[in-house]
Design a protein around this motif. Structure first.
Motif, PDB file in Angstrom:
ATOM      1  N   SER A 117      20.931   8.053   6.922  1.00 45.68           N
ATOM      2  CA  SER A 117      20.290   7.277   5.853  1.00 45.68           C
ATOM      3  C   SER A 117      19.253   8.145   5.150  1.00 45.68           C
ATOM      4  N   ASN A 118      18.796   7.635   3.999  1.00 45.58           N
ATOM      5  CA  ASN A 118      17.793   8.349   3.229  1.00 45.58           C
ATOM      6  C   ASN A 118      17.015   7.322   2.401  1.00 45.58           C
ATOM      7  N   PHE A 119      15.992   7.782   1.707  1.00 49.80           N
ATOM      8  CA  PHE A 119      15.165   6.926   0.861  1.00 49.80           C
ATOM      9  C   PHE A 119      15.123   7.501  -0.549  1.00 49.80           C
ATOM     10  N   THR A 120      15.113   6.580  -1.522  1.00 47.71           N
ATOM     11  CA  THR A 120      14.848   6.997  -2.907  1.00 47.71           C
ATOM     12  C   THR A 120      13.361   7.312  -3.051  1.00 47.71           C
TER      13      THR A 120
ATOM     14  N   GLY B 220       0.815  -1.201   0.000  1.00 54.68           N
ATOM     15  CA  GLY B 220       0.000   0.000   0.000  1.00 54.68           C
ATOM     16  C   GLY B 220       0.849   1.251   0.000  1.00 54.68           C
ATOM     17  N   ASP B 221       0.183   2.394  -0.114  1.00 54.97           N
ATOM     18  CA  ASP B 221       0.852   3.694  -0.066  1.00 54.97           C
ATOM     19  C   ASP B 221       0.805   4.232   1.365  1.00 54.97           C
ATOM     20  N   ALA B 222       1.812   5.031   1.719  1.00 57.48           N
ATOM     21  CA  ALA B 222       1.847   5.643   3.049  1.00 57.48           C
ATOM     22  C   ALA B 222       2.792   6.837   3.004  1.00 57.48           C
ATOM     23  N   PHE B 223       2.879   7.548   4.100  1.00 52.25           N
ATOM     24  CA  PHE B 223       3.871   8.615   4.241  1.00 52.25           C
ATOM     25  C   PHE B 223       4.328   8.639   5.693  1.00 52.25           C
ATOM     26  N   VAL B 224       5.593   8.263   5.887  1.00 56.76           N
ATOM     27  CA  VAL B 224       6.195   8.293   7.219  1.00 56.76           C
ATOM     28  C   VAL B 224       7.459   9.132   7.118  1.00 56.76           C
ATOM     29  N   ALA B 225       7.459  10.304   7.754  1.00 54.12           N
ATOM     30  CA  ALA B 225       8.623  11.199   7.698  1.00 54.12           C
ATOM     31  C   ALA B 225       9.711  10.740   8.652  1.00 54.12           C
ATOM     32  N   ASN B 226      10.936  10.688   8.167  1.00 57.04           N
ATOM     33  CA  ASN B 226      12.137  10.426   8.977  1.00 57.04           C
ATOM     34  C   ASN B 226      12.042   9.170   9.835  1.00 57.04           C
ATOM     35  N   PRO B 227      11.651   8.028   9.254  1.00 49.78           N
ATOM     36  CA  PRO B 227      11.594   6.805  10.071  1.00 49.78           C
ATOM     37  C   PRO B 227      12.994   6.383  10.514  1.00 49.78           C
ATOM     38  N   ALA B 228      13.085   5.906  11.754  1.00 52.76           N
ATOM     39  CA  ALA B 228      14.361   5.451  12.326  1.00 52.76           C
ATOM     40  C   ALA B 228      15.441   6.517  12.227  1.00 52.76           C
TER      41      ALA B 228
ATOM     42  N   SER C 185      15.927   8.590   9.803  1.00 57.07           N
ATOM     43  CA  SER C 185      16.380   8.853   8.441  1.00 57.07           C
ATOM     44  C   SER C 185      16.130  10.305   8.052  1.00 57.07           C
ATOM     45  N   ASP C 186      16.916  10.782   7.086  1.00 58.53           N
ATOM     46  CA  ASP C 186      16.687  12.117   6.549  1.00 58.53           C
ATOM     47  C   ASP C 186      15.517  12.140   5.564  1.00 58.53           C
ATOM     48  N   GLY C 187      15.098  10.957   5.091  1.00 59.31           N
ATOM     49  CA  GLY C 187      14.084  10.896   4.045  1.00 59.31           C
ATOM     50  C   GLY C 187      12.738  10.430   4.539  1.00 59.31           C
ATOM     51  N   ASN C 188      11.876  10.072   3.586  1.00 59.75           N
ATOM     52  CA  ASN C 188      10.499   9.680   3.876  1.00 59.75           C
ATOM     53  C   ASN C 188      10.220   8.284   3.348  1.00 59.75           C
ATOM     54  N   LEU C 189       9.570   7.479   4.173  1.00 58.28           N
ATOM     55  CA  LEU C 189       9.114   6.161   3.744  1.00 58.28           C
ATOM     56  C   LEU C 189       7.743   6.324   3.099  1.00 58.28           C
ATOM     57  N   CYS C 190       7.605   5.844   1.879  1.00 59.38           N
ATOM     58  CA  CYS C 190       6.361   6.028   1.123  1.00 59.38           C
ATOM     59  C   CYS C 190       5.574   4.737   0.973  1.00 59.38           C
ATOM     60  N   LEU C 191       5.997   3.673   1.627  1.00 59.78           N
ATOM     61  CA  LEU C 191       5.344   2.374   1.502  1.00 59.78           C
ATOM     62  C   LEU C 191       4.463   2.103   2.704  1.00 59.78           C
TER      63      LEU C 191
END
Length: 540
Positions: A529-532, A453-461, A463-469
């Motif tokens: 860390s970061n996310f693509t 599914g889709d989601a938006f989690v800012a700075n998980p663990a 991270s500098d990025g966002n998890l979109c899953l």
């Protein structure tokens, strides 16, 4: 005999060619080669037509020795000599696939007394057979079905070209209807001698070997012949109305020519858009072949092929399809002997230039092809090199694998956001799918993630990025890799073993998954860390 029509193009006014949207990323896969063994150990000599479904299945009408057979995904559906409804199969006509992947085809059977019956068959059920009485929907006449010459289908819609008898004549008839269970409910008909709205001449029959077209909402089209005092002349019918006939003007002012030719084609889509081709009179000594989309010329004999330096060659037959993305799909030959499969104004395959993943270069591209409704998949027959010379192959072309970016991406230490793209095939039976991550920090580890599914989690663990899953998340731990000096990672992905929290799953047709790469972006002294970006893809 081929006509010399370039003089007409040279002496007449030059068209301003319309450009369609250019296709993006293209992936080419060979699904089956004529040298590949069938379950019986036999090999195919030639493919006489191909079809694809929206669920990742293919079918072909194939010549095997002295016999014709219907193949699906490399196995037999039916072949000459097999039994069907207690009779022996002796011939095959058009082969299609339904949206669910069920074969729909025309076949002829023979009983023990030598009497023959032609049928429209869905799977192993006969939907229609010759000798049946049919009430023609438009006129209310009762006629007897004599022969079935061609069909087209989309979802539960079907259009058939048949010959009916009655009133002392054998008349070409177009029947349009819907498939319901193991029968067809006929809703429209056009029979020889009947007037078609928008045309000044009555319907006579179909252009020889010209395919029919029908959409999921019942819009249909056909390349027809019309009765004229001078003889039979060509015409185009779309949605039950005349689209062209000799002497009528195209939107750019040219006149449709009266010269009969198998070059006449017409295609429609669910949006009600129209693509057509035929011979037009430009004022020169001979008519010139033109392909139109909504009245705009996109291919003209003797003129430049859009996006290339080549000149369109003379040709007398051309298969033409139109996707729901409003892109024409067709093949074309140029004067330098090159054949191309084109879609939306871009070349998908080019003879002697397109290189397959195994390093082989395809030979001539056959006019036999089938495109999915959305245009993302096109199946065609191509000449392929073999140890003994050239054979034939069913080649799958896929476009626009990359779905939309799912949520905001944060730039990494390179100053750029990590990119994610898909490589290979979305077809499960190919199992040649990979995920590519690029614009990563050099020599940093990356981990491929998948989600349902889709989601938006800012700075998980942290991270500098966002998890979109979102939904169920899986980690491809065995695929952990370094981005190397180029800052890029390719993740080959086995579609039969997608990791989930407690097990591995096999992807099923129609399933959509999302992918994203979580990567390191720092040193041991300053870990980060970061996310693509994340994208989703629907598998077939």
């Amino acid at each position: 005999m081929l006509r010399s029509r370039f003089a007409a193009a040279a002496s007449a006014a030059v068209f301003v060619l319309a450009s369609q949207a250019v296709a993006a990323q293209v992936s080419v896969t060979t699904l089956f080669r004529s040298s590949d063994p069938l379950p019986t150990g036999e090999t195919v000599d030639f493919f006489n037509g191909v079809a694809l479904s929206e669920n990742g299945s293919w079918a072909a009408r194939a010549t095997i020795g002295s016999e014709i057979a219907v193949l699906q995904d490399g196995d037999f559906v039916l072949r000459e000599g097999d039994a069907l409804d207690g009779e022996t199969v002796v011939a095959f006509g058009v082969v299609r696939l339904t949206v669910d992947g069920d074969p729909l085809f025309v076949t002829t059977t023979e009983d023990s007394a030598g009497a023959r019956t032609t049928r429209i068959v869905l799977g192993d059920e006969t939907l229609l057979r010759t000798g049946t009485s049919i009430t023609l929907p438009t006129t209310g006449e009762m006629r007897t079905l004599h022969s079935i010459l061609g069909i087209a289908s989309e979802d539960d819609r079907i259009v058939a070209h048949v010959i009916v008898t009655g009133s002392g004549s054998f008349d070409s008839t177009l029947l349009v209807g819907g498939i319901s269970g193991n029968s067809i409910d006929w809703l429209e008909s056009i029979t020889r001698g009947q007037n078609v709205p928008g045309l000044s001449r009555p319907y006579a029959g179909l252009v020889s070997a010209a395919p029919l077209d029908v959409t999921s909402n019942g819009i249909w089209a056909a390349s027809v012949t019309l009765d004229d005092p001078s003889g039979l002349v060509p015409g185009l019918v779309a949605g039950g109305f005349g689209a062209a006939e000799p002497g009528t003007q195209t939107p750019d002012g040219a006149l449709w020519a009266s010269e009969p030719s198998s070059f006449y084609r017409v295609a429609v889509n669910d949006n009600g858009r129209l693509a057509s081709s035929g011979l037009v009179d430009l004022g020169g000594p001979e008519p010139v072949g033109v392909v139109y989309f909504e009245g705009d010329p996109i291919v003209v004999e003797g003129q430049n092929l859009i996006g290339t330096a080549d000149t369109v060659a003379e040709f007398d037959a051309l298969d033409l399809q139109l996707t729901d993305a409003d892109e024409t799909v067709h093949w074309v030959r140029t004067t330098n002997g090159v054949t191309r499969l084109r879609a939306g104004g871009a070349t998908l395959l080019k003879s002697s230039t397109t290189v397959l993943p195994n390093g082989q270069t395809i030979g001539p591209v056959s006019p036999q092809f089938d495109a999915s409704v959305d245009g993302s998949s096109v199946l065609c027959v191509c000449a392929l090199p073999t140890p003994a010379g050239f054979g034939f192959g069913i080649v799958l072309v896929e476009r626009n694998l990359d779905g939309p970016s799912l949520c905001a991406t944060v730039p990494n230490s390179t100053g750029q956001a990590g990119q994610l793209s898909f490589v290979g095939s979305r077809w499960i039976q190919v199992n040649g799918f990979s995920v590519r991550a690029s614009q990563l920090p050099p020599s940093q580890f990356g981990l491929l993630l998948n989600g349902t599914g889709d989601a938006f989690v800012a700075n998980p663990a942290g991270s500098d990025g966002n998890l979109c899953l979102g939904g169920t998340l899986g980690r491809h731990n065995s695929a952990l890799q370094s981005s190397g000096p180029a800052g890029e990672i390719l993740f080959p992905t086995d579609l039969t073993a997608i990791p989930q929290p407690s097990q591995f799953i096999a992807v099923t047709s129609g399933q959509t998954l999302r992918f994203q790469v979580w990567h390191r972006d720092g040193s041991a002294a300053a870990p980060a860390s970061n996310f693509t970006q994340a994208r989703r893809i629907r598998f077939l």
